[in-house]
Design a protein around this motif. Structure first.
Motif, PDB file in Angstrom:
ATOM      1  N   ILE A  71       2.126   2.886   7.420  1.00 23.98           N
ATOM      2  CA  ILE A  71       3.010   3.038   6.266  1.00 23.98           C
ATOM      3  C   ILE A  71       3.819   1.762   6.053  1.00 23.98           C
ATOM      4  N   SER A  72       3.818   1.276   4.826  1.00 26.04           N
ATOM      5  CA  SER A  72       4.669   0.150   4.449  1.00 26.04           C
ATOM      6  C   SER A  72       5.860   0.701   3.683  1.00 26.04           C
ATOM      7  N   HIS A 101       1.828  -2.949   8.893  1.00 30.11           N
ATOM      8  CA  HIS A 101       2.561  -1.731   8.554  1.00 30.11           C
ATOM      9  C   HIS A 101       3.898  -1.695   9.283  1.00 30.11           C
ATOM     10  N   ALA A 124       3.842  11.324  -0.388  1.00 27.82           N
ATOM     11  CA  ALA A 124       4.104  10.848  -1.755  1.00 27.82           C
ATOM     12  C   ALA A 124       5.519  11.166  -2.216  1.00 27.82           C
ATOM     13  N   GLU A 130       6.157   2.489   0.197  1.00 30.95           N
ATOM     14  CA  GLU A 130       5.466   1.667  -0.802  1.00 30.95           C
ATOM     15  C   GLU A 130       3.965   1.896  -0.790  1.00 30.95           C
ATOM     16  N   SER A 131       3.400   2.045   0.403  1.00 28.61           N
ATOM     17  CA  SER A 131       1.960   2.304   0.505  1.00 28.61           C
ATOM     18  C   SER A 131       1.643   2.866   1.878  1.00 28.61           C
ATOM     19  N   GLU A 132       0.453   3.437   1.986  1.00 23.40           N
ATOM     20  CA  GLU A 132      -0.010   3.946   3.272  1.00 23.40           C
ATOM     21  C   GLU A 132      -1.496   3.678   3.391  1.00 23.40           C
ATOM     22  N   GLU A 133      -1.939   3.590   4.633  1.00 25.24           N
ATOM     23  CA  GLU A 133      -3.357   3.407   4.922  1.00 25.24           C
ATOM     24  C   GLU A 133      -3.756   4.474   5.929  1.00 25.24           C
TER      25      GLU A 133
END
Length: 149
Positions: A71-72, A101, A124, A130-133
């Motif tokens: 997670i960023s 991350h 979400a 900001e983003s996740e992988e």
């Protein structure tokens, strides 16, 4: 906290191999009294060197999907996000990392649908992500909590 000596490490090693091993058995192997083993174990427990836990096999209880999620976060939101992630029952591990991350979590799910709901609904809705992988485990080769040689 007192420094661990060789006997402490040997005691830990025996407990990691078999957490049900008796104090008297460890004492016999170390050629010390059962009271010595009990005292050392109690000291290490009190000092937080280790804890007794039950390590459940996720697959045996219906959790067939393991995900490692990077997670960023937005600047300044890292602690707040980590604190919220700790509250989710699906999440087993939350850690701060350097690199790609800011936070990495390990989470378990019954199926891919639950994983998708977690990402698209729970993650979400967390302010500051900001983003996740998402990385799904395909096969496990080792899962150990043994750190004592």
């Amino acid at each position: 906290m007192a420094k661990l000596d060789k006997k402490d490490l040997i005691i830990l090693s025996h407990l990691q191999k078999n957490s049900k091993v008796s104090y008297s058995e460890i004492a016999r192997l170390l050629n010390v009294s059962e009271g010595t083993v009990r005292t050392r174990i109690n000291r290490m427990l009190k000092e937080g060197v280790f804890e007794f836990v039950i390590h459940t096999n996720p697959n045996k209880i219906g959790l067939d999907v393991q995900a490692i999620i990077g997670i960023s976060t937005k600047l300044g939101k890292h602690e707040e996000i980590a604190t919220e992630l700790k509250t989710y029952s699906e999440v087993r591990f939350v850690g701060a990392f350097s690199g790609t991350h800011d936070i990495i979590i390990q989470a378990y799910f019954k199926n891919n649908e639950e994983l998708m709901n977690f990402v698209n609904k729970k993650l979400a809705n967390i302010d500051g992500i900001e983003s996740e992988e998402v990385n799904v485990e395909l096969k496990q080769y080792k899962d150990s909590f043994s750190y004592v040689p």
